[in-house]
Design a protein around this motif. Sequence first.
Motif, PDB file in Angstrom:
ATOM      1  N   PRO A  11       0.830  -1.221   0.011  1.00 20.11           N
ATOM      2  CA  PRO A  11       0.132   0.067   0.149  1.00 20.11           C
ATOM      3  C   PRO A  11       0.663   1.389   0.008  1.00 20.11           C
ATOM      4  O   PRO A  11       1.997   1.376   0.600  1.00 20.11           O
ATOM      5  CB  PRO A  11      -1.020   0.042   1.176  1.00 20.11           C
ATOM      6  N   SER A  12       0.587   2.415  -0.544  1.00 25.64           N
ATOM      7  CA  SER A  12       1.151   3.652  -0.924  1.00 25.64           C
ATOM      8  C   SER A  12       1.131   4.242   0.861  1.00 25.64           C
ATOM      9  O   SER A  12       0.511   3.758   1.518  1.00 25.64           O
ATOM     10  CB  SER A  12       0.507   4.462  -1.858  1.00 25.64           C
ATOM     11  N   GLU A  13       2.077   5.221   0.649  1.00 25.27           N
ATOM     12  CA  GLU A  13       2.296   5.895   2.115  1.00 25.27           C
ATOM     13  C   GLU A  13       0.902   6.805   2.354  1.00 25.27           C
ATOM     14  O   GLU A  13       0.665   6.886   3.545  1.00 25.27           O
ATOM     15  CB  GLU A  13       3.328   7.033   1.983  1.00 25.27           C
ATOM     16  N   TYR A  14       0.311   7.105   1.264  1.00 23.71           N
ATOM     17  CA  TYR A  14      -1.113   7.917   1.645  1.00 23.71           C
ATOM     18  C   TYR A  14      -1.965   6.808   2.050  1.00 23.71           C
ATOM     19  O   TYR A  14      -2.785   7.194   3.111  1.00 23.71           O
ATOM     20  CB  TYR A  14      -1.317   8.469   0.194  1.00 23.71           C
ATOM     21  N   ASN A  15      -2.231   5.432   1.526  1.00 25.16           N
ATOM     22  CA  ASN A  15      -2.924   4.691   1.979  1.00 25.16           C
ATOM     23  C   ASN A  15      -2.727   4.171   3.508  1.00 25.16           C
ATOM     24  O   ASN A  15      -3.867   4.040   4.181  1.00 25.16           O
ATOM     25  CB  ASN A  15      -3.127   3.215   1.276  1.00 25.16           C
ATOM     26  N   LEU A  16      -1.390   4.160   3.691  1.00 20.80           N
ATOM     27  CA  LEU A  16      -0.979   3.661   5.074  1.00 20.80           C
ATOM     28  C   LEU A  16      -1.433   4.931   6.152  1.00 20.80           C
ATOM     29  O   LEU A  16      -1.777   4.372   7.137  1.00 20.80           O
ATOM     30  CB  LEU A  16       0.395   3.354   5.066  1.00 20.80           C
ATOM     31  N   PHE A  17      -1.277   6.022   5.754  1.00 18.34           N
ATOM     32  CA  PHE A  17      -1.547   7.405   6.575  1.00 18.34           C
ATOM     33  C   PHE A  17      -2.964   7.101   6.760  1.00 18.34           C
ATOM     34  O   PHE A  17      -3.377   7.129   8.125  1.00 18.34           O
ATOM     35  CB  PHE A  17      -0.957   8.577   5.939  1.00 18.34           C
ATOM     36  N   LEU A  18      -3.778   7.281   5.575  1.00 17.28           N
ATOM     37  CA  LEU A  18      -5.355   7.214   5.910  1.00 17.28           C
ATOM     38  C   LEU A  18      -5.822   5.988   6.931  1.00 17.28           C
ATOM     39  O   LEU A  18      -6.668   6.104   7.807  1.00 17.28           O
ATOM     40  CB  LEU A  18      -5.979   6.963   4.514  1.00 17.28           C
ATOM     41  N   LYS A  19      -5.170   4.737   6.713  1.00 22.68           N
ATOM     42  CA  LYS A  19      -5.626   3.694   7.693  1.00 22.68           C
ATOM     43  C   LYS A  19      -5.271   3.956   8.916  1.00 22.68           C
ATOM     44  O   LYS A  19      -6.189   3.677   9.794  1.00 22.68           O
ATOM     45  CB  LYS A  19      -4.837   2.350   6.983  1.00 22.68           C
ATOM     46  N   MET A  67     -12.941   9.823   7.331  1.00 18.43           N
ATOM     47  CA  MET A  67     -12.196  10.041   6.055  1.00 18.43           C
ATOM     48  C   MET A  67     -11.942  11.059   5.689  1.00 18.43           C
ATOM     49  O   MET A  67     -10.656  11.478   5.242  1.00 18.43           O
ATOM     50  CB  MET A  67     -12.949   9.309   4.911  1.00 18.43           C
ATOM     51  N   ILE A  68     -12.932  12.172   5.730  1.00 23.60           N
ATOM     52  CA  ILE A  68     -12.606  13.503   5.284  1.00 23.60           C
ATOM     53  C   ILE A  68     -11.589  14.048   6.056  1.00 23.60           C
ATOM     54  O   ILE A  68     -10.446  14.842   5.576  1.00 23.60           O
ATOM     55  CB  ILE A  68     -13.781  14.181   5.165  1.00 23.60           C
ATOM     56  N   ASP A  69     -11.536  14.033   7.497  1.00 19.12           N
ATOM     57  CA  ASP A  69     -10.463  14.594   8.351  1.00 19.12           C
ATOM     58  C   ASP A  69      -9.131  13.954   8.061  1.00 19.12           C
ATOM     59  O   ASP A  69      -8.293  14.652   8.103  1.00 19.12           O
ATOM     60  CB  ASP A  69     -10.944  14.440   9.810  1.00 19.12           C
ATOM     61  N   ALA A  70      -9.062  12.675   7.603  1.00 19.60           N
ATOM     62  CA  ALA A  70      -7.784  11.933   7.523  1.00 19.60           C
ATOM     63  C   ALA A  70      -7.299  12.673   6.311  1.00 19.60           C
ATOM     64  O   ALA A  70      -6.027  12.673   6.047  1.00 19.60           O
ATOM     65  CB  ALA A  70      -8.026  10.441   7.319  1.00 19.60           C
ATOM     66  N   ALA A  95      -5.873  15.930   6.995  1.00 15.67           N
ATOM     67  CA  ALA A  95      -4.292  15.912   7.619  1.00 15.67           C
ATOM     68  C   ALA A  95      -3.521  15.341   6.490  1.00 15.67           C
ATOM     69  O   ALA A  95      -2.356  15.989   6.859  1.00 15.67           O
ATOM     70  CB  ALA A  95      -4.780  14.550   9.025  1.00 15.67           C
ATOM     71  N   TRP A  96      -3.699  14.572   5.875  1.00 17.01           N
ATOM     72  CA  TRP A  96      -2.626  14.207   4.851  1.00 17.01           C
ATOM     73  C   TRP A  96      -2.249  15.473   4.145  1.00 17.01           C
ATOM     74  O   TRP A  96      -1.211  15.556   3.847  1.00 17.01           O
ATOM     75  CB  TRP A  96      -3.060  13.258   3.899  1.00 17.01           C
ATOM     76  N   LYS A  97      -3.123  16.223   3.818  1.00 18.45           N
ATOM     77  CA  LYS A  97      -2.821  17.526   3.075  1.00 18.45           C
ATOM     78  C   LYS A  97      -2.335  18.495   3.759  1.00 18.45           C
ATOM     79  O   LYS A  97      -0.900  19.165   3.321  1.00 18.45           O
ATOM     80  CB  LYS A  97      -4.088  18.099   2.440  1.00 18.45           C
ATOM     81  N   GLU A  98      -2.420  18.409   5.119  1.00 20.33           N
ATOM     82  CA  GLU A  98      -1.564  19.549   5.903  1.00 20.33           C
ATOM     83  C   GLU A  98      -0.195  18.947   6.271  1.00 20.33           C
ATOM     84  O   GLU A  98       0.876  19.589   6.149  1.00 20.33           O
ATOM     85  CB  GLU A  98      -2.251  19.541   7.439  1.00 20.33           C
ATOM     86  N   LYS A  99      -0.013  17.436   6.203  1.00 19.53           N
ATOM     87  CA  LYS A  99       1.132  17.017   6.466  1.00 19.53           C
ATOM     88  C   LYS A  99       2.057  17.355   5.003  1.00 19.53           C
ATOM     89  O   LYS A  99       3.156  17.621   5.345  1.00 19.53           O
ATOM     90  CB  LYS A  99       1.044  15.552   6.572  1.00 19.53           C
ATOM     91  N   GLU A 100       1.365  17.159   4.104  1.00 20.41           N
ATOM     92  CA  GLU A 100       2.226  17.245   2.683  1.00 20.41           C
ATOM     93  C   GLU A 100       2.661  18.951   2.626  1.00 20.41           C
ATOM     94  O   GLU A 100       3.282  18.990   1.505  1.00 20.41           O
ATOM     95  CB  GLU A 100       1.487  16.559   1.601  1.00 20.41           C
ATOM     96  N   SER A 146      -0.721  17.877  -5.902  1.00 23.66           N
ATOM     97  CA  SER A 146      -0.670  17.841  -7.231  1.00 23.66           C
ATOM     98  C   SER A 146      -1.915  18.866  -8.165  1.00 23.66           C
ATOM     99  O   SER A 146      -1.595  19.509  -8.864  1.00 23.66           O
ATOM    100  CB  SER A 146      -0.453  16.807  -7.998  1.00 23.66           C
ATOM    101  N   SER A 147      -3.138  18.359  -7.516  1.00 18.56           N
ATOM    102  CA  SER A 147      -4.232  18.805  -8.035  1.00 18.56           C
ATOM    103  C   SER A 147      -4.132  20.639  -7.759  1.00 18.56           C
ATOM    104  O   SER A 147      -4.711  21.302  -8.695  1.00 18.56           O
ATOM    105  CB  SER A 147      -5.368  18.439  -7.600  1.00 18.56           C
ATOM    106  N   SER A 148      -3.991  20.809  -6.712  1.00 20.46           N
ATOM    107  CA  SER A 148      -3.900  22.429  -6.433  1.00 20.46           C
ATOM    108  C   SER A 148      -2.819  23.310  -7.234  1.00 20.46           C
ATOM    109  O   SER A 148      -2.965  24.363  -7.990  1.00 20.46           O
ATOM    110  CB  SER A 148      -3.818  22.821  -4.875  1.00 20.46           C
ATOM    111  N   SER A 149      -1.693  22.592  -7.557  1.00 19.47           N
ATOM    112  CA  SER A 149      -0.741  23.072  -8.382  1.00 19.47           C
ATOM    113  C   SER A 149      -0.975  23.243  -9.690  1.00 19.47           C
ATOM    114  O   SER A 149      -0.816  24.189 -10.297  1.00 19.47           O
ATOM    115  CB  SER A 149       0.622  22.576  -8.047  1.00 19.47           C
ATOM    116  N   MET A 150      -1.693  22.127 -10.142  1.00 21.15           N
ATOM    117  CA  MET A 150      -2.221  22.306 -11.477  1.00 21.15           C
ATOM    118  C   MET A 150      -3.340  23.484 -11.601  1.00 21.15           C
ATOM    119  O   MET A 150      -3.116  24.056 -12.685  1.00 21.15           O
ATOM    120  CB  MET A 150      -2.975  20.878 -11.869  1.00 21.15           C
ATOM    121  N   ARG A 151      -4.028  23.508 -10.543  1.00 23.41           N
ATOM    122  CA  ARG A 151      -5.134  24.683 -10.750  1.00 23.41           C
ATOM    123  C   ARG A 151      -4.436  25.972 -10.949  1.00 23.41           C
ATOM    124  O   ARG A 151      -4.710  26.796 -11.766  1.00 23.41           O
ATOM    125  CB  ARG A 151      -5.983  24.657  -9.534  1.00 23.41           C
TER     126      ARG A 151
END
Length: 136
Positions: free
Chosen positions: A85-93, A102-105, A108-113, A118-123
């Motif tokens: 599993p990816s780091e993202y999936n492990l973090f969410l789990k 799920m939404i809060d997790a 939290a991932w976005k704050e951690k990063e 990538s989607s916000s930088s694309m915007r």
Amino acid sequence: MPKPAGIPKSLLADVNKAKSRIAALEKNHTSLVKTKLAAIEKAQASLAKELKDSVRSFNDALKRQQETIASLGKLKAAKKEKRKPSEYNLFLKDKMSQGMSMIDAVKAWKEKEGGTSSSSSMRESSQSWQSPTQQY
């Protein structure tokens, strides 16, 4: 001198000769039929035995094929190695097992990063090329 009435001896001799020849031919015919019939029965018995042996060998081959198919069906398929599993999936789990939604997790991932995904930088990049920078 008159001849006595009756059948001439030579004719009687020919008739008797023909009768004996017919009897001989009938005897030969009967023995020939018996010989040929015996040969046919022998050939038929041989063919029946050969057919029986062929059927038996085909049945044996069929049984071996069925056993092979059954044994192949019993073999377990080689297990594929599970993907990590990816780091993202492990973090969410981890966060969701702590009771977070799920939404809060995801937040939290976005704050951690660092708040940039990538989607916000694309915007941001898509907005930059759309803004009018041309001067008149």
